[in-house]
Design a protein around this motif. Structure first.
Motif, short mmCIF file in Angstrom:
data_model
loop_
_atom_site.label_atom_id
_atom_site.label_comp_id
_atom_site.label_asym_id
_atom_site.label_seq_id
_atom_site.Cartn_x
_atom_site.Cartn_y
_atom_site.Cartn_z
N ARG A 28 0.73 -1.21 -0.08
CA ARG A 28 -0.09 0.02 -0.13
C ARG A 28 0.87 1.23 0.04
O ARG A 28 1.87 1.39 0.84
CB ARG A 28 -0.80 0.01 1.12
N VAL A 29 0.49 2.07 -0.96
CA VAL A 29 1.90 3.38 -1.08
C VAL A 29 0.48 4.40 -1.17
O VAL A 29 -0.74 4.61 -1.41
CB VAL A 29 2.39 3.06 -2.27
N SER A 30 1.21 5.69 -0.95
CA SER A 30 0.60 7.07 -1.28
C SER A 30 1.54 7.59 -2.30
O SER A 30 3.02 7.56 -1.91
CB SER A 30 0.56 7.81 0.08
N VAL A 31 1.15 8.00 -3.39
CA VAL A 31 2.02 8.54 -4.39
C VAL A 31 1.67 9.89 -4.57
O VAL A 31 0.41 10.39 -4.75
CB VAL A 31 2.01 8.06 -5.85
N LEU A 32 2.53 11.00 -4.73
CA LEU A 32 2.43 12.16 -4.48
C LEU A 32 3.09 12.83 -5.80
O LEU A 32 4.30 12.65 -5.95
CB LEU A 32 3.09 13.09 -3.63
N GLY A 77 7.18 10.89 -9.18
CA GLY A 77 6.42 11.09 -8.23
C GLY A 77 7.24 10.67 -6.93
O GLY A 77 8.32 9.92 -7.13
N ASP A 78 6.58 10.89 -5.81
CA ASP A 78 7.06 10.50 -4.46
C ASP A 78 6.24 9.57 -3.80
O ASP A 78 5.07 9.79 -3.60
CB ASP A 78 7.35 12.04 -3.65
N VAL A 79 6.89 8.39 -3.47
CA VAL A 79 6.07 7.06 -3.05
C VAL A 79 6.43 7.08 -1.63
O VAL A 79 7.60 7.27 -1.11
CB VAL A 79 6.56 5.99 -3.51
N THR A 80 5.43 7.07 -0.82
CA THR A 80 5.51 6.96 0.98
C THR A 80 4.81 5.23 0.72
O THR A 80 3.61 5.10 0.35
CB THR A 80 4.72 7.68 1.51
N LEU A 81 5.79 4.50 1.65
CA LEU A 81 4.98 3.07 1.78
C LEU A 81 3.98 3.24 3.20
O LEU A 81 4.68 3.73 4.19
CB LEU A 81 6.18 1.99 2.16
N LEU A 82 3.16 2.56 2.92
CA LEU A 82 2.19 2.85 4.12
C LEU A 82 1.87 1.47 4.77
O LEU A 82 2.24 0.29 4.12
CB LEU A 82 0.47 3.25 3.37
#
Ligand code: BTN
Length: 330
Positions: free
Chosen positions: A284-288, A322-327
């Protein structure tokens, strides 16, 4: 094995290639066409230059330590490459190796020229971030490439570089993985990053500069306070320092190997290697990216290297940057 260089350099290259293994004096003299006495003399001369070479009867020689500098004198003999790093530009301190490499590229630098520095005063990361670059602890280098690629395929080279740096880290005993597109992480902490810049005509790439920053011997106190929980280094992961020159050579060698594979076999082989090393896919990720943020599951990278993320409604979003944050998974 380098084609030029004196015999002491060749002995050094031979020992470096063997890594932690011992090699017999007989094997070195046979391979290099030197007498056993000459091999011994070159080992002594290397010791005089600050290399530590173990010599054990019946086992042979082993390279135990190299001087902690990245000048061409240290690096060149360790490089087993045909293009990458054959021309090395070394700086004790520089603004940014990427800026210097870009200048050289504009002036006509050849494919494979490398800029390496012991410290950067304006080290840059992606999206205009600062790249912490304390002196003589880490690796800061940039490689000029002149690939025969249309501009639309240039992004593939960033993934080529991330696979190569990942391999060099794993070879150094650090189980790194890649967070899309090209952050190298160990247990969720960043250990290396890659900054790619390029100039292109409408149908052809003129040059690409691949900037590689690796936290090699950074101690916790060397990181700016706000990075301490998020960043790591080879030293922190292994509990001991790593010889920077050997690591730099391993990075450049791996980079050339993957560039060759990419040029010969195309992107698919790199895509497969990237997937195997990914810590993003299936998470699960958030991509900005620009002004949109998407939360979902990172499903794959497509044949252009773009990240495909499926959101909660089942819609698939495609990101080229983009910038990925691992959730945390729910
Ligand atoms: C990132 O993860 O944001 C990319 C970091 C790239 C840092 C390297 S260090 C060598 C080269 N010179 C720079 O100014 N940046 C890159």
């Amino acid at each position: 094995m380098p084609e030029n260089g004196n015999s002491a350099e060749l002995v050094l290259a031979f020992l470096a290639e063997a890594g932690d293994e011992f090699v017999s004096g007989e094997a070195i003299s046979g391979k290099l066409g030197l007498s056993r006495a000459a091999v011994w003399k070159h080992v002594e001369s290397l010791r005089g230059q600050g290399y530590r070479v173990d010599a054990v009867p019946a086992r042979g020689y082993r390279l135990a330590a190299v001087p902690d500098r990245l000048t061409p004198l240290e690096l060149r003999p360790l490089l087993n490459t045909h293009d990458v790093g054959r021309e090395l530009h070394w700086f004790e301190e520089i603004g940014s190796t990427n800026d210097q490499a870009k200048e050289l590229a504009v002036e006509g630098a050849e494919h494979g020229e490398v800029v390496v520095a012991e410290a950067q005063t304006s080290g840059r990361g992606r999206r205009g971030r600062v790249w912490s670059s304390p002196p003589r602890r880490n690796l800061y280098l940039s490689v000029v490439l002149r690939p025969d690629l249309p501009p639309a395929r240039a992004a593939e080279l960033t993934l080529v570089a991330s696979v190569a740096v990942c391999d060099a880290l794993r070879h150094a005993g650090v189980e790194a993985g890649i967070k899309w597109p090209n952050d190298l992480l160990v247990s969720g902490r960043k250990i290396a990053g890659i900054l790619t810049e390029l100039a292109a005509d409408p149908d052809r790439v003129q040059w690409v500069v691949i900037g590689i920053g690796v936290n090699v011997n950074t101690r916790a106190e060397d990181f700016p306070e706000d990075l301490r929980g998020e960043a790591t280094s080879i030293l922190l992961e292994r509990g001991g320092p790593a010889p920077r020159a050997l690591f730099a050579a391993a990075c450049l060698t791996a980079l050339e190997e993957w560039l060759d594979r990419h040029a010969e076999d195309g992107f698919e082989v790199v895509r497969e290697a990237w997937r195997e090393r990914s810590v993003t896919l299936g998470k699960r990720v958030s991509v900005l990216a620009d002004d949109r943020e998407v939360v979902g599951v990172a499903e794959d990278i497509d044949p252009q290297g773009a990240l495909l993320v499926r959101d909660g409604d089942g819609e698939v979003h495609r990101f080229l940057a983009g910038d990925v944050t691992l959730l945390r998974s729910r």
